[in-house]
Design a protein around this motif. Structure first.
Motif, PDB file in Angstrom:
ATOM      1  N   LEU A   1      -0.072  19.450   4.304  1.00  0.00           N
ATOM      2  CA  LEU A   1      -1.162  18.581   4.737  1.00  0.00           C
ATOM      3  C   LEU A   1      -1.412  18.711   6.234  1.00  0.00           C
ATOM      4  O   LEU A   1      -2.560  18.762   6.679  1.00  0.00           O
ATOM      5  N   LYS A   2      -0.356  18.760   7.001  1.00  0.00           N
ATOM      6  CA  LYS A   2      -0.531  18.889   8.461  1.00  0.00           C
ATOM      7  C   LYS A   2      -1.220  20.211   8.797  1.00  0.00           C
ATOM      8  O   LYS A   2      -2.124  20.260   9.633  1.00  0.00           O
ATOM      9  N   GLN A   3      -0.813  21.278   8.132  1.00  0.00           N
ATOM     10  CA  GLN A   3      -1.427  22.581   8.378  1.00  0.00           C
ATOM     11  C   GLN A   3      -2.879  22.609   7.937  1.00  0.00           C
ATOM     12  O   GLN A   3      -3.687  23.362   8.490  1.00  0.00           O
ATOM     13  N   ALA A   4      -3.212  21.754   6.962  1.00  0.00           N
ATOM     14  CA  ALA A   4      -4.596  21.694   6.476  1.00  0.00           C
ATOM     15  C   ALA A   4      -5.469  20.780   7.328  1.00  0.00           C
ATOM     16  O   ALA A   4      -6.643  20.580   7.008  1.00  0.00           O
ATOM     17  N   GLY A   5      -4.901  20.206   8.371  1.00  0.00           N
ATOM     18  CA  GLY A   5      -5.697  19.413   9.297  1.00  0.00           C
ATOM     19  C   GLY A   5      -5.528  17.910   9.198  1.00  0.00           C
ATOM     20  O   GLY A   5      -6.195  17.166   9.916  1.00  0.00           O
ATOM     21  N   ALA A   6      -4.656  17.446   8.330  1.00  0.00           N
ATOM     22  CA  ALA A   6      -4.421  15.999   8.260  1.00  0.00           C
ATOM     23  C   ALA A   6      -3.748  15.529   9.550  1.00  0.00           C
ATOM     24  O   ALA A   6      -2.839  16.188  10.054  1.00  0.00           O
ATOM     25  N   THR A   7      -4.201  14.399  10.054  1.00  0.00           N
ATOM     26  CA  THR A   7      -3.592  13.828  11.261  1.00  0.00           C
ATOM     27  C   THR A   7      -2.792  12.571  10.952  1.00  0.00           C
ATOM     28  O   THR A   7      -2.192  11.971  11.853  1.00  0.00           O
ATOM     29  N   ALA A   8      -2.808  12.171   9.681  1.00  0.00           N
ATOM     30  CA  ALA A   8      -1.985  11.066   9.188  1.00  0.00           C
ATOM     31  C   ALA A   8      -1.744  11.341   7.704  1.00  0.00           C
ATOM     32  O   ALA A   8      -2.529  12.062   7.076  1.00  0.00           O
ATOM     33  N   ILE A   9      -0.677  10.772   7.164  1.00  0.00           N
ATOM     34  CA  ILE A   9      -0.336  11.061   5.767  1.00  0.00           C
ATOM     35  C   ILE A   9      -0.043   9.776   5.018  1.00  0.00           C
ATOM     36  O   ILE A   9       0.804   8.972   5.454  1.00  0.00           O
ATOM     37  N   ALA A  10      -0.745   9.608   3.897  1.00  0.00           N
ATOM     38  CA  ALA A  10      -0.452   8.534   2.948  1.00  0.00           C
ATOM     39  C   ALA A  10       0.320   9.160   1.796  1.00  0.00           C
ATOM     40  O   ALA A  10      -0.163  10.110   1.173  1.00  0.00           O
ATOM     41  N   VAL A  11       1.498   8.667   1.546  1.00  0.00           N
ATOM     42  CA  VAL A  11       2.347   9.234   0.494  1.00  0.00           C
ATOM     43  C   VAL A  11       2.506   8.229  -0.633  1.00  0.00           C
ATOM     44  O   VAL A  11       2.716   7.033  -0.382  1.00  0.00           O
ATOM     45  N   VAL A  12       2.387   8.741  -1.847  1.00  0.00           N
ATOM     46  CA  VAL A  12       2.558   7.901  -3.037  1.00  0.00           C
ATOM     47  C   VAL A  12       3.657   8.515  -3.892  1.00  0.00           C
ATOM     48  O   VAL A  12       3.538   9.674  -4.310  1.00  0.00           O
TER      49      VAL A  12
ATOM     50  N   ALA B   1       2.517   6.448   5.962  1.00  0.00           N
ATOM     51  CA  ALA B   1       2.854   5.196   5.282  1.00  0.00           C
ATOM     52  C   ALA B   1       2.909   5.473   3.790  1.00  0.00           C
ATOM     53  O   ALA B   1       2.316   6.438   3.299  1.00  0.00           O
ATOM     54  N   HIS B   2       3.588   4.601   3.086  1.00  0.00           N
ATOM     55  CA  HIS B   2       3.892   4.839   1.681  1.00  0.00           C
ATOM     56  C   HIS B   2       3.338   3.731   0.793  1.00  0.00           C
ATOM     57  O   HIS B   2       3.321   2.549   1.174  1.00  0.00           O
ATOM     58  N   ALA B   3       2.908   4.137  -0.392  1.00  0.00           N
ATOM     59  CA  ALA B   3       2.544   3.190  -1.447  1.00  0.00           C
ATOM     60  C   ALA B   3       3.247   3.629  -2.725  1.00  0.00           C
ATOM     61  O   ALA B   3       3.198   4.807  -3.073  1.00  0.00           O
ATOM     62  N   PRO B   4       3.904   2.726  -3.432  1.00  0.00           N
ATOM     63  CA  PRO B   4       4.573   3.127  -4.671  1.00  0.00           C
ATOM     64  C   PRO B   4       3.567   3.269  -5.804  1.00  0.00           C
ATOM     65  O   PRO B   4       2.547   2.564  -5.850  1.00  0.00           O
ATOM     66  N   ALA B   5       3.880   4.170  -6.722  1.00  0.00           N
ATOM     67  CA  ALA B   5       3.101   4.290  -7.956  1.00  0.00           C
ATOM     68  C   ALA B   5       3.880   3.593  -9.059  1.00  0.00           C
ATOM     69  O   ALA B   5       5.022   3.963  -9.353  1.00  0.00           O
ATOM     70  N   LEU B   6       3.274   2.576  -9.630  1.00  0.00           N
ATOM     71  CA  LEU B   6       3.906   1.781 -10.671  1.00  0.00           C
ATOM     72  C   LEU B   6       2.866   1.450 -11.721  1.00  0.00           C
ATOM     73  O   LEU B   6       1.679   1.288 -11.415  1.00  0.00           O
ATOM     74  N   ALA B   7       3.311   1.296 -12.951  1.00  0.00           N
ATOM     75  CA  ALA B   7       2.389   0.855 -14.002  1.00  0.00           C
ATOM     76  C   ALA B   7       2.038  -0.611 -13.772  1.00  0.00           C
ATOM     77  O   ALA B   7       2.864  -1.383 -13.276  1.00  0.00           O
ATOM     78  N   PRO B   8       0.814  -1.006 -14.110  1.00  0.00           N
ATOM     79  CA  PRO B   8       0.436  -2.424 -13.942  1.00  0.00           C
ATOM     80  C   PRO B   8       1.349  -3.333 -14.751  1.00  0.00           C
ATOM     81  O   PRO B   8       1.833  -2.976 -15.828  1.00  0.00           O
ATOM     82  N   LEU B   9       1.560  -4.528 -14.233  1.00  0.00           N
ATOM     83  CA  LEU B   9       2.402  -5.522 -14.905  1.00  0.00           C
ATOM     84  C   LEU B   9       1.540  -6.456 -15.747  1.00  0.00           C
ATOM     85  O   LEU B   9       0.367  -6.673 -15.428  1.00  0.00           O
ATOM     86  N   PRO B  10       2.131  -7.050 -16.780  1.00  0.00           N
ATOM     87  CA  PRO B  10       1.368  -8.064 -17.537  1.00  0.00           C
ATOM     88  C   PRO B  10       1.117  -9.290 -16.671  1.00  0.00           C
ATOM     89  O   PRO B  10       1.852  -9.568 -15.726  1.00  0.00           O
TER      90      PRO B  10
END
Lengths: 64, 351
Positions: free
Chosen positions: B156-167, B211-220
């Motif tokens: 991503l950095k090599q592709a020009g991203a200047t910030a990274i959101a990771v999931v 910064a990070h966001a978790p991937a989770l299935a929706p809860l009831p």
């Protein structure tokens, strides 16, 4: 070239030397953690008194 | 308000069950107040991230925890920017439908909020997040394959991203007591520690805002859901707040490359932290340089307070973030906080 990194979780109990003031604690703790790897994330989780000396409980994740 | 801003660090450690800030961005109202009082608030994603909920304020600087530590230690400086180009890093371990949800959130943020997002890369193998609890009960964790995370970040950095959101795909235990407690406003965010490790790894390696966001299935649906946790149950992802935060996160540079206009640790006028959580690196770094510490009543698992650290004086105690804001205003205006309380001590006379 990606370095092959490993992550290690650890919990340490360290006697807090009397000659280390709070203002120097961060550097001293990093030195202690560096014996195990490069500190990535760490915190003092408790300060305990044992036999009139203070002990630090640390929880950390280090790179190895 | 005519006084110059007072750069202030606000720390609410993640994964220790803080009453304010231990849930879905529920420290954000406090952060907004401190930003108004200080004119310049530097804080971290745990404070700002409300999953589907977020707030943007030019007085608030979104700085990931590892970089916050480096900044507080005067190793890095912060360079404000108008806009970051956010690369999206997806764990290949996320199932296709949930991965598509992440992409749709990103596309929505691009179309509706005008954020610059792209490209998207996947890791070459699953990250395999492992959740852990320390002896204190604080949340921690690791990933099985740090290298795969860093390779994707470099692309991503090599592709020009200047910030990274990771999931990353996180393990789930929807029937666990810990999750039930969290949803009802007690206990610890069990994901927080592993999330921090993931973003710390990327920031350390790339020196880009991440910064990070978790991937989770929706809860009831839970009719008893605590309002502080509600932000995380409004949609399919936790990603929107991360994208908004990163969109104007400051650049991270070594201190030796500082330029006029950058934020330096030497400019900090105060650090605000929960009363029992003073043992983190950023707070300790501030104490090294005598930055005024405002310790706020904000209960958590920990009891590393002023007394535990042997700080006999010099710490300003606040019973709430409202009071902390008042103390920040006093500092910003050059008022001695002692003049605002009673009794007023007589002048010290030297022998």
């Amino acid at each position: 070239m990606q370095p092959e990194l490993g992550l290690q979780s650890m919990q340490l109990v360290l006697p807090w030397p009397d000659h280390i003031p709070c203002s120097a604690l961060r550097g001293w703790i990093r030195q202690q953690l560096a014996r195990h790897g490069e500190p990535l994330r760490w915190s003092i989780t408790a300060v305990e008194s044992v036999d009139q000396t203070r002990q630090l409980r640390l929880e950390a994740v280090v790179l190895q | 308000m005519t006084s110059a801003p007072l750069p202030t660090l606000m720390v609410v450690p993640t994964g220790i069950g803080c009453a304010i800030g231990g849930y879905a961005g529920d420290a954000l109202p406090s952060a907004r107040l401190l930003a108004a009082a200080s004119g310049c608030l530097i804080t971290h994603p745990n404070v700002m991230n409300g999953a589907a909920l977020y707030w943007r304020d030019p007085r608030m600087h979104y700085v990931e925890g590892y970089s916050l530590d480096r900044f507080a230690a005067a190793e890095w400086v912060l360079r404000p920017v108008r806009r970051q180009r956010i690369g999206l890093l997806l764990d290949v371990g996320i199932e296709p439908e949930l991965a598509q949800r992440q992409i749709q959130v990103a596309e929505g943020c691009s179309a509706t909020l005008g954020l610059e997002i792209g490209p998207v890369v996947q890791t070459d193998q699953p990250l395999e997040v492992q959740l852990e609890l320390g002896a204190s009960g604080a949340s921690s964790g690791r990933i099985a394959a740090p290298g795969t995370l860093l390779r994707a970040g470099e692309r991503l950095k090599q592709a020009g991203a200047t910030a990274i959101a990771v999931v990353a795909r996180f393990p789930e235990d929807p029937d666990s007591e810990a999750l039930a407690a969290y949803r009802q406003g007690s206990g610890v965010d069990a994901l927080a520690g592993a999330e921090a490790v993931i973003s710390h790894l990327l920031v350390r390696h790339l020196q880009l805002p991440c910064a990070h966001a978790p991937a989770l299935a929706p809860l009831p649906l839970d009719p008893a859901l605590d309002p502080r946790a509600a932000g995380e149950e409004l949609g399919y992802t936790f990603l929107a707040c991360v994208l908004v935060g990163l969109s104007c996160a400051p650049d991270l540079l070594p201190a030796a490359q500082a330029q006029p206009g950058d934020l330096l640790a030497q400019q900090l006028g105060a650090v605000v932290a929960p009363q029992g959580a003073l043992g983190g690196e950023a707070v300790l770094a501030c104490l090294e340089r005598g930055v005024p510490l405002i310790s706020v009543a904000n209960p958590s698992l920990l009891a590393v307070d002023q007394a535990a650290l042997g700080l006999e004086c010099g710490v300003l105690q606040a019973s709430s973030y409202s009071e902390a804001a008042g103390l920040l205003l006093a500092l910003r205006e050059g008022l001695a906080p002692a003049a605002l309380t009673r009794p007023v001590s007589p002048l010290q006379r030297l022998p």
